[in-house]
Design a protein around this motif. Structure first.
Motif, PDB file in Angstrom:
ATOM      1  N   LEU A 221       1.149  -1.357   0.202  1.00 36.36           N
ATOM      2  CA  LEU A 221       0.263  -0.481  -0.034  1.00 36.36           C
ATOM      3  C   LEU A 221       0.755   0.770   0.108  1.00 36.36           C
ATOM      4  N   SER A 222       1.900   1.004   0.296  1.00 36.73           N
ATOM      5  CA  SER A 222       3.098   2.302   1.124  1.00 36.73           C
ATOM      6  C   SER A 222       4.017   2.798  -0.564  1.00 36.73           C
ATOM      7  N   ILE A 223       3.908   1.361  -1.307  1.00 39.43           N
ATOM      8  CA  ILE A 223       4.443   2.158  -2.266  1.00 39.43           C
ATOM      9  C   ILE A 223       3.558   2.493  -4.130  1.00 39.43           C
ATOM     10  N   LEU A 224       1.729   1.302  -3.493  1.00 41.41           N
ATOM     11  CA  LEU A 224       1.278   2.142  -4.789  1.00 41.41           C
ATOM     12  C   LEU A 224       0.795   3.611  -3.824  1.00 41.41           C
ATOM     13  N   GLU A 225       0.517   4.314  -3.282  1.00 40.83           N
ATOM     14  CA  GLU A 225       0.483   5.424  -2.459  1.00 40.83           C
ATOM     15  C   GLU A 225       1.672   6.762  -2.869  1.00 40.83           C
ATOM     16  N   MET A 226       3.137   6.208  -3.326  1.00 39.98           N
ATOM     17  CA  MET A 226       4.547   6.745  -3.282  1.00 39.98           C
ATOM     18  C   MET A 226       3.937   6.512  -4.618  1.00 39.98           C
ATOM     19  N   MET A 227       3.278   5.891  -6.005  1.00 41.29           N
ATOM     20  CA  MET A 227       2.739   5.659  -7.005  1.00 41.29           C
ATOM     21  C   MET A 227       2.758   6.903  -7.591  1.00 41.29           C
ATOM     22  N   LYS A 228       1.150   6.875  -6.888  1.00 40.37           N
ATOM     23  CA  LYS A 228       0.197   7.890  -7.276  1.00 40.37           C
ATOM     24  C   LYS A 228       0.391   8.879  -7.687  1.00 40.37           C
ATOM     25  N   THR A 229       1.770   9.444  -6.150  1.00 39.63           N
ATOM     26  CA  THR A 229       2.502  10.920  -7.128  1.00 39.63           C
ATOM     27  C   THR A 229       3.708  10.867  -7.470  1.00 39.63           C
ATOM     28  N   GLY A 230       3.737   9.871  -8.494  1.00 41.19           N
ATOM     29  CA  GLY A 230       5.377  10.265  -8.759  1.00 41.19           C
ATOM     30  C   GLY A 230       6.442   9.621  -8.703  1.00 41.19           C
ATOM     31  N   MET A 231       6.834   9.323  -7.606  1.00 44.84           N
ATOM     32  CA  MET A 231       7.626   9.455  -6.806  1.00 44.84           C
ATOM     33  C   MET A 231       8.318   8.287  -6.849  1.00 44.84           C
ATOM     34  N   PHE A 240       2.669 -12.753 -12.356  1.00 48.25           N
ATOM     35  CA  PHE A 240       3.131 -13.411 -11.560  1.00 48.25           C
ATOM     36  C   PHE A 240       4.709 -12.912 -11.660  1.00 48.25           C
ATOM     37  N   ASP A 241       5.450 -11.747 -12.270  1.00 47.55           N
ATOM     38  CA  ASP A 241       7.110 -11.411 -12.461  1.00 47.55           C
ATOM     39  C   ASP A 241       6.946 -10.997 -11.301  1.00 47.55           C
ATOM     40  N   ASP A 242       8.660 -10.941 -11.083  1.00 47.20           N
ATOM     41  CA  ASP A 242       8.811 -10.068  -9.954  1.00 47.20           C
ATOM     42  C   ASP A 242       8.388  -8.036 -10.619  1.00 47.20           C
ATOM     43  N   ILE A 243       7.543  -7.056  -9.083  1.00 43.09           N
ATOM     44  CA  ILE A 243       7.564  -6.210  -9.817  1.00 43.09           C
ATOM     45  C   ILE A 243       8.775  -5.474  -9.743  1.00 43.09           C
ATOM     46  N   ILE A 244       9.076  -4.640 -10.818  1.00 39.81           N
ATOM     47  CA  ILE A 244      10.188  -3.636 -10.493  1.00 39.81           C
ATOM     48  C   ILE A 244       9.722  -1.802 -10.424  1.00 39.81           C
ATOM     49  N   ILE A 245      10.600  -2.054  -9.233  1.00 37.76           N
ATOM     50  CA  ILE A 245      10.454  -0.593  -8.905  1.00 37.76           C
ATOM     51  C   ILE A 245      12.024   1.301  -8.845  1.00 37.76           C
ATOM     52  N   THR A 246      11.680   0.858  -9.276  1.00 38.00           N
ATOM     53  CA  THR A 246      11.570   2.514  -9.910  1.00 38.00           C
ATOM     54  C   THR A 246      12.276   3.911  -9.373  1.00 38.00           C
ATOM     55  N   TYR A 247      12.802   4.436  -8.343  1.00 39.26           N
ATOM     56  CA  TYR A 247      12.628   6.003  -7.946  1.00 39.26           C
ATOM     57  C   TYR A 247      13.056   6.623  -8.723  1.00 39.26           C
ATOM     58  N   GLN A 248      12.209   7.793  -8.257  1.00 39.42           N
ATOM     59  CA  GLN A 248      12.079   9.793  -9.713  1.00 39.42           C
ATOM     60  C   GLN A 248      12.431  10.947  -8.952  1.00 39.42           C
ATOM     61  N   LYS A 249      13.310  10.761  -9.065  1.00 40.98           N
ATOM     62  CA  LYS A 249      14.587  11.449  -7.884  1.00 40.98           C
ATOM     63  C   LYS A 249      14.001  12.884  -8.791  1.00 40.98           C
ATOM     64  N   GLU A 250      13.659  13.103  -9.942  1.00 43.68           N
ATOM     65  CA  GLU A 250      13.094  14.481 -10.072  1.00 43.68           C
ATOM     66  C   GLU A 250      12.064  14.528  -9.631  1.00 43.68           C
ATOM     67  N   GLN A 251      11.119  13.528  -9.714  1.00 42.57           N
ATOM     68  CA  GLN A 251       9.501  14.096  -9.034  1.00 42.57           C
ATOM     69  C   GLN A 251      10.093  14.184  -7.452  1.00 42.57           C
ATOM     70  N   LYS A 252      10.004  13.568  -6.661  1.00 43.23           N
ATOM     71  CA  LYS A 252      10.494  14.084  -5.686  1.00 43.23           C
ATOM     72  C   LYS A 252      10.678  15.675  -4.796  1.00 43.23           C
ATOM     73  N   GLU A 253      11.792  15.873  -6.066  1.00 47.94           N
ATOM     74  CA  GLU A 253      12.250  17.072  -6.001  1.00 47.94           C
ATOM     75  C   GLU A 253      11.317  17.801  -6.122  1.00 47.94           C
ATOM     76  N   GLU A 254      10.390  17.823  -7.276  1.00 51.44           N
ATOM     77  CA  GLU A 254       9.578  18.522  -7.802  1.00 51.44           C
ATOM     78  C   GLU A 254       8.468  19.142  -6.201  1.00 51.44           C
ATOM     79  N   ILE A 255       7.961  17.450  -5.681  1.00 53.77           N
ATOM     80  CA  ILE A 255       7.086  17.504  -4.435  1.00 53.77           C
ATOM     81  C   ILE A 255       7.990  18.310  -3.604  1.00 53.77           C
ATOM     82  N   ASP A 256       9.355  18.308  -3.293  1.00 46.62           N
ATOM     83  CA  ASP A 256       9.557  19.282  -1.830  1.00 46.62           C
ATOM     84  C   ASP A 256       9.775  20.606  -2.200  1.00 46.62           C
TER      85      ASP A 256
END
Length: 261
Positions: A221-231, A240-256
Motif C-alpha cells: 500500500l505504501s508503494i501504491l501511495e508513492m506511485m500516485k504521487t509519481g515518486m 506473477f513476475d517480479d515487480i520492478i520499482i524505480t525511484y524518480q528523484k526529479e519528481q521527489k524534488e518537485e514535490i519538495d
C-alpha cells in the motif's frame, strides 16, 4: 329532565389523558393538544364536584392543557437561533412515566393473583426422624481399602485431568498483534528507494523476512501511495513476475519544492 350519564372512573388526570390518547389512537409523542384538551374539559365538566381534592387535581391538569394549547397557537419567533422546545414535551414525559408504572402495577397484580392459587403443605415430619443422623463406622467403611486401590483411584483422577487438556490448542503460543504504521513504512520505502534506485519488490521484503502478511500488505500500500504521487514507477512484464520499482528523484524534488511554497 336530563339523561343521567355514567362516567368512567379514572385514578387521576394522567390516567384520563392516557385513556383519551389510546381512545383516539394518536401518537403519544405527537399529541393533538386541541382535540385532547376539548375532550378532557368535556369530561371534567361532567364530574361530581363532591371530592374537592380529586377535582382540584383534574382542574390543575385542565389549566396545564389550556396553557400548552395557547402556547402552540401563538406564532413562533423566527429570529431565535435555537430550536424552540415543544410545549408538550414535559407532559409527554410525565405520561410515559405514568404509563410505565401503570403497566408495572398490572404485572404485580397478576403475580399476586397467581400467588393466591399456590398452597403450601406444612412440614409433618416427626422431630425424632427430622433430627436423626446416621452414625458412620469409618473402620468398616475403610476395611477393604488398600494401597493398590488408592493408587488406582489417584491414577484415574490424574488421567481425567490429562484428558481435559486439548492436545492441539494447548500447544498454541500467544498471538501478538503486529503494530505497523503506513506513514512510517512510506518513509522506510522512500529511504530504501533512494539508496537502491531500481530494485525488486521481493528484494525489499527479504530484508524483513518473517514479518508476516500485515507487513507485506502495508508495504504494498505504501508503494501504491508513492506511485500516485509519481515518486515511484512500477513495471511488471508478466503476471506473477517480479515487480520492478524505480525511484524518480526529479519528481521527489518537485514535490519538495511545491510543499515549501
Amino acid at each position: 329532565m336530563g339523561i343521567p350519564v355514567k362516567l368512567e372512573v379514572f385514578e387521576g388526570p394522567l390516567d384520563l389523558l392516557l385513556h383519551l390518547i389510546e381512545k383516539n389512537k394518536v401518537d403519544i409523542y405527537d399529541i393533538p393538544i386541541v382535540l385532547i384538551t376539548e375532550q378532557y374539559l368535556d369530561y371534567v365538566s361532567q364530574m361530581d364536584a363532591k371530592d374537592m381534592d380529586l377535582m382540584s387535581e383534574f382542574l390543575v391538569m385542565a389549566a396545564t392543557l389550556v396553557r400548552i394549547k395557547s402556547k402552540m397557537l401563538l406564532p413562533k419567533e423566527e429570529t431565535e437561533e435555537e430550536e424552540e422546545e415543544d410545549p408538550r414535551a414535559e407532559l409527554v414525559e410525565r405520561l410515559l412515566e405514568y404509563k410505565m408504572y401503570k403497566y408495572a402495577s398490572f404485572e404485580l397484580k397478576d403475580r399476586q393473583f397467581d400467588a393466591g392459587k399456590i398452597f403450601f403443605k406444612e412440614p409433618s415430619v416427626p422431630e425424632e426422624i427430622k433430627n436423626y443422623k446416621e452414625e458412620v463406622d469409618f473402620d468398616e467403611l475403610l476395611s477393604d481399602v488398600t494401597l493398590s486401590k488408592l493408587q488406582s483411584i489417584f491414577d484415574s483422577v490424574m488421567q481425567k485431568q490429562v484428558d481435559k487438556i486439548d492436545p492441539i490448542r494447548s500447544k498454541f503460543g500467544e498471538i501478538e498483534k503486529e503494530e505497523i504504521n503506513i506513514e512510517d513504512q512510506m518513509l522506510y520505502v522512500e529511504e530504501y528507494a533512494m539508496l537502491h534506485g531500481t530494485f525488486r519488490f521481493r528484494e525489499m521484503l527479504e530484508h524483513h523476512a518473517g514479518k508476516g502478511k500485515s507487513y507485506l500488505i502495508v508495504s504494498f500500500l505504501s508503494i501504491l501511495e508513492m506511485m500516485k504521487t509519481g515518486m515511484l514507477t512500477i513495471v511488471q512484464d508478466k503476471l506473477f513476475d517480479d515487480i520492478i520499482i524505480t525511484y524518480q528523484k526529479e519528481q521527489k524534488e518537485e514535490i519538495d519544492v511545491s510543499e515549501r511554497r
